[in-house]
Design an enzyme around this catalytic site. Sequence first.
Site, PDB file in Angstrom:
ATOM      1  N   ARG A  49      -0.523  62.262  41.219  1.00 39.45           N
ATOM      2  CA  ARG A  49      -1.967  62.523  41.241  1.00 39.45           C
ATOM      3  C   ARG A  49      -2.738  61.476  42.032  1.00 39.45           C
ATOM      4  NH1 ARG A  49      -2.235  64.803  34.994  1.00 39.45           N
ATOM      5  NH2 ARG A  49      -1.596  66.922  35.590  1.00 39.45           N
TER       6      ARG A  49
ATOM      7  N   TYR B  66      -2.787  71.791  43.361  1.00 34.44           N
ATOM      8  CA  TYR B  66      -1.521  71.329  42.793  1.00 34.44           C
ATOM      9  C   TYR B  66      -1.663  69.987  42.081  1.00 34.44           C
ATOM     10  CZ  TYR B  66      -0.656  68.971  47.409  1.00 34.44           C
ATOM     11  OH  TYR B  66      -0.711  68.222  48.553  1.00 34.44           O
ATOM     12  N   GLU B  67      -0.612  69.634  41.357  1.00 35.57           N
ATOM     13  CA  GLU B  67      -0.577  68.446  40.490  1.00 35.57           C
ATOM     14  C   GLU B  67      -1.684  68.471  39.436  1.00 35.57           C
ATOM     15  OE1 GLU B  67       1.985  66.908  40.575  1.00 35.57           O
ATOM     16  OE2 GLU B  67       2.734  67.417  42.554  1.00 35.57           O
ATOM     17  N   GLY B  68      -1.978  69.655  38.935  1.00 37.88           N
ATOM     18  CA  GLY B  68      -3.038  69.830  37.944  1.00 37.88           C
ATOM     19  C   GLY B  68      -4.319  70.197  38.647  1.00 37.88           C
TER      20      GLY B  68
END
Length: 576
Positions: A291, A435-437
């Site tokens: 992140r 992406y990545e949350g």
Amino acid sequence: MSDYQPRLDDIQFILNQVLRAPERLAELPVFQEVDAELMAQVLEEAGKFVAAEIAPLNRCGDEVGAQWHQGAVTLPPGFKDAYQAFWQAGWASLTTATEDGGQALPAVLESVLYEWLSAANHGWTMAPGLLHGAYECIKHHASEALQAQYASKVGTGEWLATMCLTEPHAGSDLGLATTRAVPQADGSYQIRGTKIFISGGEHDLTDNIVHLVLARLPDAPPGPKGLSLFLVPKFYADGSRSAVHCERIEEKMGIHGSPTCVMRFDEATGWLVGELGRGLNAMFVMMNAARLHVALQGVGLLDAAWQKADAYAHERRQMRAPKPVGVKGEVTDLIIEHPAVRRILDTQRAWVDGARVLAYKTGLALDIAKHHPDAAQRESAQRWCALTTPILKAACTEQGFHGASDCLQVFGGHGYVSEWGIEQNLRDARIAMIYEGTNEIQAIDLLMRKVVADGGAALHTTLDELALGLSASHVHEAQVLDLFAQLRALTAQALATAQAPDGAVRLSWVAGDYLRLATLALLAWSWTQIDVAVQALPATNDTATRWHAPAAALRAWVLPEFDMRAQMVRTQCIRA
């Protein structure tokens, strides 16, 4: 347009004059040999490598893209050679422990490197983007046998790694994952299931690929607590290939040079990483590292778009700009003279510079949290990382996309065609918001898990620490203190709202607005730190004048958004 060029002077100013990074690192015994000169040497060479080897592949990577044929994936021309040069030169292992073949350098240097790589060629950078997180996951959670076999290979970048979480029916809600892991008598597991959106699931860059896969045992409970993490390589130690297949790669809006794969595991042999039922705990080591890198992708892609727009504005001639009052001589017909264009460029520069201060401060905090001899310093650094990671991931990627769109506007119609390359920046930047949350999840994580969960204690303590040294008698610092006070008051209202029967729903409506408020307050603080550093320079210094326009843009065009967002939050909150 020319390829992206890392600008070391800007980075050096932020690291040395604004953040005093060499002094902070000198407090850590593990980095006693890391001084300003060494950091400059590393970054200078990194910039040369990025400019010479990675940036020139950007357009080809976009136009040719990754190619799938009968389960094999070939990356665009030049990608493999560049990657081999990358890891063999040690760039993949800047922060890897020396016992695993790395250089054990500070995380902030890796932060700068990956910002530049993303700016130069986002598609190519997707390949090594998960290496650090995968290495840390193996290092901290895998058995000694797995560490001996895989830590060095992944830590040096000789082998690449993937993070296999998402399934067709399980995206943000990983608890819905159904991939199965059946225990075997020899201690291994047979993995069966399909994972989608797997970056670099198959490629020709390295001899092996290490897959870290979330799966559940047959008797595991439903939901996230039933998930465990497993390591499944493409090739085993005896040279045999695992039963892992790339069924296809996705046709995407951007990052064409990165293969986004559908991966099928057909009773593939793998091994447990960490504890049974605690797969997400082990995986979050990867996700949290990823992140911060995604936040830096947003910063880098915005800087790349700004470089293109700024260069174009200094060359493109149109109608004569209006002449400001008091300016002597004629105003040219270059579009850089037009206030509308100047506003776009100065505003995006303010975001890039301010975000760098916050992101590099987070890179420093990662090392302080890990290595500082003083427990209070470690606790403060860890608190900063936990609080700012969702803020940076969401805010930097959002600005990376919307700011790139504004930079495209500088080109007019020329920006919409592919010749100038700015439209690729826009397409490539969009994925980072997802992406990545997703950014919406980051906002909920910040408000509900990082603020409401502890009654705002971490936030208040962080604001107290940032306020030290700020003076109410200084106009810009007083503004920051006022933003902090408003954020505290809104936090109190959010905490009161959380106690209401419909509190979670109310706060979910405005979680994104709350994250934006925190972003603007932190951005304003970062610019006070830049101001202090600039004031220490001679008034005639080119470095000093470089920062004046974006500082003015921040206060004129960015910070006024705070009042609007604050009103949105108030409409959903109970008065404390």
